[in-house]
Design an enzyme around this catalytic site. Structure first.
Site, PDB file in Angstrom:
ATOM      1  N   GLY A  36     -21.156 -26.984  12.884  1.00  0.00           N
ATOM      2  CA  GLY A  36     -21.623 -27.582  11.637  1.00  0.00           C
ATOM      3  C   GLY A  36     -20.513 -28.374  10.991  1.00  0.00           C
ATOM      4  O   GLY A  36     -19.493 -28.687  11.611  1.00  0.00           O
ATOM      5  N   GLY A  38     -18.226 -28.717   7.231  1.00  0.00           N
ATOM      6  CA  GLY A  38     -17.851 -28.163   5.942  1.00  0.00           C
ATOM      7  C   GLY A  38     -17.094 -29.205   5.154  1.00  0.00           C
ATOM      8  O   GLY A  38     -17.051 -30.377   5.516  1.00  0.00           O
ATOM      9  N   GLY A  41     -14.279 -31.401   7.033  1.00  0.00           N
ATOM     10  CA  GLY A  41     -14.130 -31.313   8.470  1.00  0.00           C
ATOM     11  C   GLY A  41     -15.360 -30.890   9.230  1.00  0.00           C
ATOM     12  O   GLY A  41     -16.348 -30.420   8.668  1.00  0.00           O
ATOM     13  N   THR A  42     -15.287 -31.086  10.552  1.00  0.00           N
ATOM     14  CA  THR A  42     -16.304 -30.620  11.486  1.00  0.00           C
ATOM     15  C   THR A  42     -15.865 -29.264  12.049  1.00  0.00           C
ATOM     16  O   THR A  42     -14.696 -29.076  12.374  1.00  0.00           O
ATOM     17  CB  THR A  42     -16.481 -31.623  12.633  1.00  0.00           C
ATOM     18  OG1 THR A  42     -16.837 -32.891  12.087  1.00  0.00           O
ATOM     19  CG2 THR A  42     -17.566 -31.167  13.599  1.00  0.00           C
ATOM     20  N   LYS A  58     -11.845 -25.808  12.409  1.00  0.00           N
ATOM     21  CA  LYS A  58     -12.270 -26.814  11.448  1.00  0.00           C
ATOM     22  C   LYS A  58     -11.337 -28.006  11.604  1.00  0.00           C
ATOM     23  O   LYS A  58     -10.157 -27.926  11.257  1.00  0.00           O
ATOM     24  CB  LYS A  58     -12.219 -26.254  10.025  1.00  0.00           C
ATOM     25  CG  LYS A  58     -12.823 -27.172   8.979  1.00  0.00           C
ATOM     26  CD  LYS A  58     -12.943 -26.444   7.637  1.00  0.00           C
ATOM     27  CE  LYS A  58     -13.662 -27.284   6.606  1.00  0.00           C
ATOM     28  NZ  LYS A  58     -13.829 -26.572   5.324  1.00  0.00           N
ATOM     29  N   ASP A 157     -17.424 -22.772  -5.223  1.00  0.00           N
ATOM     30  CA  ASP A 157     -18.619 -23.173  -4.476  1.00  0.00           C
ATOM     31  C   ASP A 157     -19.256 -21.971  -3.794  1.00  0.00           C
ATOM     32  O   ASP A 157     -19.599 -22.006  -2.612  1.00  0.00           O
ATOM     33  CB  ASP A 157     -18.274 -24.249  -3.446  1.00  0.00           C
ATOM     34  CG  ASP A 157     -19.512 -24.984  -2.940  1.00  0.00           C
ATOM     35  OD1 ASP A 157     -20.574 -24.871  -3.588  1.00  0.00           O
ATOM     36  OD2 ASP A 157     -19.416 -25.666  -1.906  1.00  0.00           O
TER      37      ASP A 157
END
Length: 655
Positions: A36, A38, A41-42, A58, A157
């Site tokens: 996924g 974030g 980053g990937t 990440k 978050d």
């Protein structure tokens, strides 16, 4: 140099091109698959070279500007996230094992957490959790946040998407990309927040954030597990839109002290909430210290109904711009008693005084109503109202997107609820149009499908369109193909708008057209076009075309012509009816780190005095040549990997 290999020869893709392919070695870590994305980053599943165990990596995903430069602020944020994680050691917080800040691909190595995210668990459970499961989640997360705050940080978050639940039920707090020092002073004007879970202080200028900010967010997660939906976004709550309190929606199913503690922590005013995890834990103490209680029976009068939020959840983390604090609407006053006790009798006025008083009141009332009706309300809508909600079912501010676009002020946020909107839209002012269910990788719920004309024409100098589905060509499909110039579904004419995270298709022409000198950012869209190219860039346009998926096109996946000079990077183009990408008509720009698979003609064709820079691309299984240059075409071709072309890897033809 370019790499030309036959199918099955074991070629590897360029390591710089995101996403990193399966099997790629990053300092010995072998990439398995993409998990996924974030903040910054990937995220990949990988294998540790030391013992073969699974880890999550990440990898920094830079923000490439229109001039090809990388924004340093994102790299700094990536470094800050790693530095914060390095100071945290808690069983319910994702653990950082290694951080490599240098090189072309900065990355961090994290625990790999088996299981699923809490938002997925909630979806699988029908939207709610039973009380025992909720207790097993909240207690460890309270400890984890207490650890974060004691280390001097605020997560900022906390949301279901950033809580991962292990296979054994233990929760783990992840993604610290929005985290900041607790005493960091002024917060940035642009911030990361999740509507429905982020409190008001994250949306307004000068909002003081602290432990109480994370407490609100975790309480919103608990409310989501109890009510089946998140609370309304904080700005909506300030405007008087409220959900039913937890003590109402959970009565009879959850313990009263849990429900009361949730409502306490969800107070809009920061000072009205518990200020520390310890204070909120005290409010939850009776519930946390007991086992699953017996079912609670409802008693007492039912609270008066309040204006309810809709039964839908809100988008995941998004970038927000802080605004001046809105004025909170006061609650409606209680009706007066039927008869006032011992009310004094008013003094009698003379006839002339009474007449003068009545005339004064009448004039002032007429003037006020006139100003409000003829000037105040339209001026409010046009120049003051900053957020709009479009709902085809009638539960929003307006029922059509066109009405919001025609009325909203510059810079306004227009959120569109799921539904079918048969409108041909025009965006002439810079606004932000977003689907309420916008989520990366999710299928948008709001579909714009006009019977004729473009789905959306953008002539605004700036603005953004995110999380929507567009379907052009009318209901008749191929029969609707025009005899003249094809009509694009999304037409970007001039300006530098942002078109991201949308699903765009057209039965009768191009899915997206960029023209007339436009310089947009077109990113992470899923594009198909039965009647033309996926993306057409012409008439002097530029812009950054990044990370889109272009599939199932009748013509080339992308056509660049008419002197256009875009930067096309990181896209996947697959299953095109003609070339993967065609440069014609003196076009230029850069085409790099893209993947072209199974084109029905050549992977890349360059002709007509075009002169692009083509570097670092993966071209596989083209029905003709991998790269075909002819008819006056030129360019620089370097670092490309060409696999399994039916003809030669590179063909330089006549002219």
């Amino acid at each position: 140099m370019n790499h030309l290999q036959a199918t099955g020869a074991g070629a590897t893709r360029p390591g710089e091109a995101p996403p990193l392919p399966a099997g790629h070695l990053l300092d010995g870590y072998r990439i398995v698959e993409v998990l996924g994305r974030g903040s910054f980053g990937t995220i990949y599943l990988a294998r540790d070279p030391a013992d073969g165990r699974a880890v999550s990596i990440k990898a920094y995903r830079p923000a490439v500007g229109r001039d090809g430069t990388i924004g340093d602020h994102r790299r700094d944020g990536f470094r800050r996230e790693a530095e914060i994680l390095a100071r945290l050691r808690h069983p319910n917080i994702v653990r950082l094992h290694r951080f490599e800040p240098g090189g072309e691909t900065p990355y961090m190595v994290l625990d790999h957490i088996d299981g699923a995210s809490l938002d997925r668990s909630l979806a699988d459970s029908g939207g709610r959790l039973d009380e025992a499961t909720l207790r097993a989640l909240l207690a460890p997360l309270l400890d984890a946040l207490d650890h974060v705050h004691a280390a001097g940080f605020v997560h900022r978050d906390v949301a279901p998407g950033n809580i991962h639940v292990r296979a054994d039920g233990r929760p783990v707090l992840i993604d610290f990309g929005a985290a900041l020092p607790r005493d960091g002073g002024d917060r940035p004007r642009f911030s990361q927040a999740t509507p429905g879970y982020a409190p008001l202080e994250q949306f307004i200028e000068g909002g003081a954030e602290g432990a109480w900010t994370d407490i609100y967010a975790l309480a919103a997660v608990a409310y989501r597990a109890v009510a089946g939906r998140s609370p309304p976004p904080a700005l909506d709550r300030e405007r008087g839109i409220e959900a039913a309190p937890a003590v109402e929606v959970g009565r009879g199913q959850y313990a009263p002290d849990l429900l009361a503690a949730i409502d306490l922590a969800l107070q809009p005013a920061a000072e009205a909430r518990p200020q520390t995890i310890g204070q909120w834990r005290q409010a939850l103490a009776g519930w946390l210290d007991t086992g699953p209680p017996a079912p609670v029976t409802a008693s007492g009068p039912t609270p008066a109904p309040r204006r309810r939020a809709p039964l839908d959840d809100y988008p995941p983390t998004e970038e927000v711009t802080r605004v001046i604090a809105p004025v909170r609407r006061p609650p409606s006053p209680s009706p007066p008693p039927a008869r006032a006790a011992a009310a004094p009798r008013p003094k009698r006025r003379s006839g002339a005084a009474t007449a003068a008083w009545v005339l004064f009141v009448f004039v002032m009332l007429a003037a006020g109503l006139g100003a409000a009706g003829w000037f105040g309300w339209p001026l409010y809508l046009r120049y003051v109202k900053s957020e709009w909600l479009v709902d085809a079912a009638g539960d929003g501010d307006v029922v059509t997107i066109g009405e919001a676009l025609a009325t909203a002020k510059e810079g306004a946020l227009i959120r569109v609820r799921p539904g079918i909107y048969r409108e041909s839209l025009t965006m002439v002012r810079p606004v932000h149009l977003i689907g309420t269910d916008a989520e990366e990788g999710a299928r948008p719920g709001a579909l714009i499908a006009p019977d004729s004309g473009p789905c959306l024409s953008v002539t605004a100098p700036t603005g953004s369109v995110r999380g929507l589905a567009f379907r052009g060509g009318g209901p008749a499909g191929d029969a609707a193909k025009p005899t003249g110039a094809p009509v694009a579904c999304v037409d970007l004419a001039g300006g530098s708008a942002v078109l991201e995270d949308n699903l765009i298709g057209n039965r009768a022409g191009p899915a997206v057209r960029v023209r007339d000198g436009a310089d947009p950012a077109v990113g992470n869209n899923r594009v198909s076009a039965a009647g033309g190219p996926g993306i057409l860039i012409d008439s002097g346009a530029a812009g950054t075309i990044r990370d889109n998926q272009v599939t199932s096109t009748d013509r080339a996946g992308m056509i660049v012509g008419g002197g256009a000079t875009p930067h096309i990077v990181g896209n996947r183009i697959e299953g095109t009816g003609q070339a993967g990408v065609l440069y014609a008509g003196a076009a230029g720009g850069r085409f790099e780190q893209n993947e072209i698979v199974a084109a029905e003609a050549s992977g890349i064709e360059v002709r007509g005095s075009s002169d692009p820079v083509v570097t670092g691309n993966w071209i596989e299984a083209a029905a003709e040549a991998g790269i075909y240059v002819y008819d006056g075409g030129r360019g620089r071709f370097d670092g490309n990997t060409i696999v399994g072309s039916a003809f030669s890897g590179i063909v330089v033809g006549a002219g």
